[in-house]
Write an enzyme that holds these catalytic residues in place. Structure first.
Site, PDB file in Angstrom:
ATOM      1  N   GLY A 161      13.083   3.444  -1.989  1.00 13.68           N
ATOM      2  CA  GLY A 161      11.847   2.889  -1.461  1.00 13.68           C
ATOM      3  C   GLY A 161      11.996   1.874  -0.346  1.00 13.68           C
ATOM      4  N   THR A 176       9.445  10.376  -2.024  1.00 14.63           N
ATOM      5  CA  THR A 176      10.287   9.985  -3.152  1.00 14.63           C
ATOM      6  C   THR A 176      11.670   9.673  -2.618  1.00 14.63           C
ATOM      7  OG1 THR A 176      11.366  10.717  -5.176  1.00 14.63           O
ATOM      8  CG2 THR A 176      10.710  12.453  -3.651  1.00 14.63           C
ATOM      9  N   THR A 224      10.324  10.034  -9.287  1.00 13.50           N
ATOM     10  CA  THR A 224       8.915   9.772  -8.978  1.00 13.50           C
ATOM     11  C   THR A 224       8.127  11.083  -8.887  1.00 13.50           C
ATOM     12  OG1 THR A 224       9.490   7.766  -7.836  1.00 13.50           O
ATOM     13  CG2 THR A 224       7.532   8.868  -7.027  1.00 13.50           C
ATOM     14  N   ARG A 284      10.014  -6.491  -8.147  1.00 10.64           N
ATOM     15  CA  ARG A 284      10.220  -5.573  -7.017  1.00 10.64           C
ATOM     16  C   ARG A 284       9.141  -4.477  -6.978  1.00 10.64           C
ATOM     17  NH1 ARG A 284      11.153   0.256  -6.352  1.00 10.64           N
ATOM     18  NH2 ARG A 284      12.390   0.513  -4.484  1.00 10.64           N
ATOM     19  N   VAL A 285       8.606  -4.231  -5.793  1.00 11.00           N
ATOM     20  CA  VAL A 285       7.651  -3.145  -5.580  1.00 11.00           C
ATOM     21  C   VAL A 285       8.252  -2.199  -4.554  1.00 11.00           C
ATOM     22  CG1 VAL A 285       5.353  -2.563  -4.692  1.00 11.00           C
ATOM     23  CG2 VAL A 285       5.647  -4.582  -6.134  1.00 11.00           C
ATOM     24  N   GLY A 286       8.176  -0.903  -4.819  1.00 11.49           N
ATOM     25  CA  GLY A 286       8.753   0.082  -3.898  1.00 11.49           C
ATOM     26  C   GLY A 286       7.729   0.598  -2.902  1.00 11.49           C
ATOM     27  N   ASP A 287       8.034   1.734  -2.337  1.00  7.07           N
ATOM     28  CA  ASP A 287       7.196   2.320  -1.290  1.00  7.07           C
ATOM     29  C   ASP A 287       5.974   3.066  -1.837  1.00  7.07           C
ATOM     30  OD1 ASP A 287       9.211   4.103  -2.384  1.00  7.07           O
ATOM     31  OD2 ASP A 287       8.408   5.610  -1.010  1.00  7.07           O
TER      32      ASP A 287
HETATM   33  N1  ASP Z   1      10.456   5.640  -4.156  1.00 10.88           N
HETATM   34  C1  ASP Z   1      10.502   5.091  -5.471  1.00 10.88           C
HETATM   35  C2  ASP Z   1      10.726   3.609  -5.361  1.00 10.88           C
HETATM   36  O1  ASP Z   1      11.517   3.176  -4.540  1.00 10.88           O
HETATM   37  C3  ASP Z   1      11.576   5.678  -6.328  1.00 10.88           C
HETATM   38  C4  ASP Z   1      11.566   7.184  -6.388  1.00 10.88           C
HETATM   39  O2  ASP Z   1      11.073   7.855  -5.494  1.00 10.88           O
HETATM   40  O3  ASP Z   1      12.061   7.718  -7.388  1.00 10.88           O
HETATM   41  O4  ASP Z   1      10.176   2.867  -6.143  1.00 10.88           O
END
Ligand code: ASP
Length: 319
Positions: free
Chosen positions: A236, A233, A183, A211-214
């Site tokens: 998530g 990063t 990320t 799915r949605v991350g942070d």
């Molecule tokens: N934090 C991101 C997610 O979970 C992934 C990442 O940081 O590479 O979508």
């Protein structure tokens, strides 16, 4: 041209956290990563040095990293279980607490610009899926075909995972066993003393069910107020549960911790013991920075008021 302002105008970027190459093995793309992060830092600095806002600087730097195939954001995003690129991004203006975000977008070329448009040109904070893409197109933002986002190395990575799942004949219900990082994020302090934070990602490799991350969730992967700006990063799901970005901001505001103390407390003493790995970049209104991580490495770049760029390109594999 260095700034003459006495304010500690600063921009800090990350290019994801991950695991290191085994010691002694070459890291062929090291120069490419250094160049991309340096270019992005310089683009943000160019905005700040002309008196632009921290929001503009964050967007300018992240657009460059999104357009690079090296990072898991925009072009170069990981593939979902369905074999498509679905991207998330958020942008927050610390001076006003305005924020905008998009999740699961597939056609807008620069998701961070879509996030900014949501913040500035809609009455909402978070738009998702086809609706978010439609909004971005209506706002006149550039779109791109699936081929633009598709990078061969990412495609091979996804295919290898599909084959492994087929052999095991027991696909996991989620991708939690195969986290992949890379990320991008940015935090900036402008000449007016205002902070902003932004994050952009393709999410986790092989993600399913929308799915949605942070990253696009304000307070989880992205947060900015008048005290500090944070972009994360890592895995998530853990960043969401621990409200990582807001927790760091709250510790600095309410308990008076330095950004280093607050970020280390959350990353190393809350999220890591729970099993969540990753890192954050944090910047406060005095120009103090912190970039702790619990993974083996994290790429970052820092540019100060004198315009000099410092990069941390450890011997890391972006997964
Ligand atoms: N934090 C991101 C997610 O979970 C992934 C990442 O940081 O590479 O979508």
């Amino acid at each position: 041209m260095p700034l003459t302002s006495s304010l500690p105008c600063t921009l800090l970027l990350h290019g994801g956290s991950g695991r290191l190459h085994p010691a002694g093995t070459p890291f062929p793309q090291q120069t490419a990563y250094t160049d991309a992060l340096t270019e992005a830092a310089q683009a943000g600095y160019a905005v700040l040095s002309k008196g632009g806002t921290s929001v503009e600087a964050v967007e300018a730097s992240l657009r460059i990293l999104e357009d690079s195939p090296l990072f898991n954001a925009g072009r170069g995003s990981v593939f979902s279980h369905a074999g498509v690129n679905e991207m998330d991004a958020a942008l927050m203006d610390g001076a006003t607490l305005r924020a905008g975000a998009v999740a699961g977008v597939r056609t807008v070329r620069n998701p961070i610009s879509a996030a900014r448009a949501v913040m500035e040109r809609s009455s909402h904070v978070l738009l998702t899926g086809a609706g978010a893409d439609e909004f971005a197109a209506e706002m006149g933002l550039a779109t791109a075909a699936p081929e633009w986002f598709r990078v061969e190395a990412r495609w091979q990575q996804w295919q290898a995972l599909q084959q492994a799942e087929a052999l095991a004949q027991a696909p996991s219900p989620s991708n939690l066993s195969t986290p992949k990082y890379g990320t991008v994020g940015a935090v900036a302090l402008d000449q007016a003393g205002h902070l902003a934070a932004g994050t952009s990602t393709g999410g986790m490799l092989n993600k399913k069910y929308g799915r949605v991350g942070d990253s696009p969730l304000i307070g989880a992967g992205t947060y900015a107020n008048h005290v500090c700006a944070v972009s994360g990063t890592g895995h998530g799901e853990f960043f969401i549960r621990h409200a990582v970005a807001h927790d760091i901001a709250a510790l600095t505001e309410y308990r008076g911790l330095s950004v280093q103390q607050a970020a280390e407390l959350v990353i190393h003493h809350k999220v890591a013991p729970a099993g969540g790995r990753g890192g954050v970049i944090v910047l406060d209104a005095q120009g103090n920075v912190a970039m702790p991580y619990s993974t083996e490495g994290m790429f970052w770049a820092l540019v100060r008021a004198d315009g000099r760029v410092e990069t941390n390109i450890c011997n890391m594999v972006i997964e």
